[in-house]
Write an enzyme that holds these catalytic residues in place. Sequence first.
Site, short mmCIF file in Angstrom:
data_model
loop_
_atom_site.label_atom_id
_atom_site.label_comp_id
_atom_site.label_asym_id
_atom_site.label_seq_id
_atom_site.Cartn_x
_atom_site.Cartn_y
_atom_site.Cartn_z
CG LEU A 108 -27.90 8.77 12.70
CD1 LEU A 108 -26.84 8.56 13.56
CD2 LEU A 108 -27.50 9.88 11.97
CB SER A 147 -31.90 -0.18 9.92
OG SER A 147 -32.00 0.00 8.78
CE1 TYR A 184 -28.99 -10.87 12.05
CE2 TYR A 184 -27.44 -10.17 13.82
CZ TYR A 184 -28.22 -11.10 13.16
OH TYR A 184 -28.64 -12.29 14.00
N GLY A 216 -30.43 -3.92 14.57
CA GLY A 216 -31.36 -2.89 14.77
C GLY A 216 -31.30 -1.56 14.28
CD GLU A 217 -35.53 1.42 12.85
OE1 GLU A 217 -36.08 1.79 13.66
OE2 GLU A 217 -35.82 1.23 11.74
CB VAL A 218 -28.06 3.65 14.45
CG1 VAL A 218 -27.18 4.48 15.03
CG2 VAL A 218 -27.63 1.98 14.74
CE LYS A 257 -25.93 -0.33 16.40
NZ LYS A 257 -24.95 -1.28 15.66
CG ASP A 259 -19.99 -7.93 12.52
OD1 ASP A 259 -19.76 -8.23 11.41
OD2 ASP A 259 -21.32 -7.51 12.82
P1 ADP Z 1 -24.69 -2.03 10.04
O1 ADP Z 1 -23.45 -2.44 10.98
O2 ADP Z 1 -25.19 -3.43 9.80
O3 ADP Z 1 -24.45 -1.11 9.05
P2 ADP Z 1 -25.62 -0.51 12.51
O4 ADP Z 1 -26.93 -0.82 13.06
O5 ADP Z 1 -24.35 -0.82 13.08
O6 ADP Z 1 -25.82 -1.62 11.27
O7 ADP Z 1 -25.59 1.01 11.88
C1 ADP Z 1 -26.41 1.22 10.76
C2 ADP Z 1 -25.90 2.65 10.45
O8 ADP Z 1 -26.06 3.63 11.38
C3 ADP Z 1 -24.49 2.64 9.95
O9 ADP Z 1 -24.14 1.98 8.76
C4 ADP Z 1 -24.14 4.13 10.18
O10 ADP Z 1 -24.25 4.89 8.88
C5 ADP Z 1 -25.10 4.53 11.35
N1 ADP Z 1 -24.40 4.45 12.61
C6 ADP Z 1 -24.28 3.46 13.33
N2 ADP Z 1 -23.59 3.74 14.42
C7 ADP Z 1 -23.41 5.25 14.33
C8 ADP Z 1 -22.82 6.09 15.19
N3 ADP Z 1 -22.13 5.88 16.34
N4 ADP Z 1 -22.64 7.32 14.84
C9 ADP Z 1 -23.17 7.70 13.85
N5 ADP Z 1 -23.76 7.01 12.73
C10 ADP Z 1 -23.75 5.55 13.22
MG MG Z 2 -22.65 -1.41 12.73
#
Ligand code: ADP
Ligand code: MG
Length: 366
Positions: free
Chosen positions: A196, A198, A200, A202-204, A218, A311
Site C-alpha cells: 500500500l 512505505s 519512515y 517501514g512498508e505497509v 506494517k 507524530d
Molecule cells: P507514512 O506515515 O510515512 O506515510 P506509513 O508506513 O505509516 O508511512 O504508511 C505508508 C502508506 O501506507 C500510507 O501513506 C498509506 O497510504 C498506507 N497505509 C498505512 N496504514 C494503512 C492502513 N491501516 N490502511 C490502509 N493504508 C494504509
Molecule cells: Mg503513517
Amino acid sequence: MGSEGQAPLGPKYVGLWDFEARTAEELSFRAGDLFHVARKEEEWWWAVHLDGAGRALAEGYVPHNYLAEKETVESEPWFFGRISRSEALHRLQAMGNEQGSFLIRISEKPGADYVLSVRDQQTVRHYKIWWRAGWLHLNEAVSFPGLSELVDHHKVQSLSHGLRLTSPCRKHEPQPLPHCDDWERPREEFTLCRKLGSGYFGEVFEGLWKDKVRVAIKVIARADLLHQHTFQSEIQAMKKLRHKHILALYAVASVGDPVYIVTELMPKGSLLELLRDSDEKALPVSELMDFAAQVAEGMCYLESQNYIHRDLAARNILVGENNICKVGDFGLARLIKACPTTRPSSGWRAATACPAPQSARPPHTS
Ligand code: ADP
Ligand code: MG
C-alpha cells in the site's frame, strides 16, 4: 462451543447482522437471532444463542458491536447512534439506498436530541427531532411517544418536499478480527497481498489474516525496534486504545524478523493522499471541517488516556468508507530506535524525545 441447556437470565440481545464464525470459539448467527450475554469481555462477548422459545442452542464469542439489547432503539435498523451529519450524508448516498431511505442519529448540536436524515434524489435532507414534556417532536404540530412511532407515521405521511420514509439506510459493519486471547500471533497466520505504501517506519501491505480477514500489515525491520520488553509494553498500551477515530491495532507478530504490526485496513488510504488527489468539488469545505472534527475527537480521546501521539500529520490519518477518519501511527515514534535526523524521511516531524534541529528537518509534506 455448542453446549445446550439452560440460558442465563438477563436482558435478551438481538443480532444486527449475519455473522460467520471463523474460529471454533465463535458463534455463527443471522440478523434477528436472539441471545443472552453471559460475559462481556471488551470487544467480544460470551453469549448464549437462543431458539424461538428462549432455549439455549449453543454458546460462544460474538463481536459486541453485532448485538443490541432487544426492544431498545439501538436494535432498530434505522438507528445509527452518534454519527456526524457528513457521515450520514455519505452513508445515505452510498449504493443500495433509494429515494426515502433514512436513518436517525443522535444530534451533534444543542437544540435537538436526534436528527432524521432522509435521501431525496441525490441530496440528503435533515430534520431535527426534540423531546418536550415526554413527547418527541419533529415539528410543533405533531408529537410521538417514541422514535418508532415517528418513523411509522412518516412512512405514510410525507415530511416536507413530499418526502416519505421508505427503507432504513443500509448498515454495514466491518468484520472484526477473529477472537483470540493473545495479541501476539505467529507470522504464518498473515499473508502479505499488496503493497500500500512505505514510510519512515517501514512498508505497509494489504494482507489477510488466516486467509480470511482483510487487514493492513506494517512491516518493520527488527533492528529498527527498541528492546523486546519495551516494545511489548508499548504495544500493550496501544492495544487498549479503542475509539471510532483511532486506528485499531489488532495484533503483532514480533517473534523473528521483520516484525508485523497488524491494524484495521482503511480502504481510502491516507488523508494526505486524499487531499492531494481531490479538488474543491470532491472535498468541499464542509467535508474538510468534518475531517478536522474527526481528527480532533480522536486526539481528545488519546489525551483522555494520557497518551501522546508524537507524530500527528495528514499522512498518519487514515480514511475509510464514508470518509471516516482514524488517527494512526500513534506511539510508533517511541518504538523505533533510530533518531529521525539520521535517516532520510518522508516528512517525519514529531515532537519526540529526539527532536530534529530546525535546519535538519525535511520540508513539510503534510
Ligand atoms: P507514512 O506515515 O510515512 O506515510 P506509513 O508506513 O505509516 O508511512 O504508511 C505508508 C502508506 O501506507 C500510507 O501513506 C498509506 O497510504 C498506507 N497505509 C498505512 N496504514 C494503512 C492502513 N491501516 N490502511 C490502509 N493504508 C494504509
Ligand atoms: Mg503513517
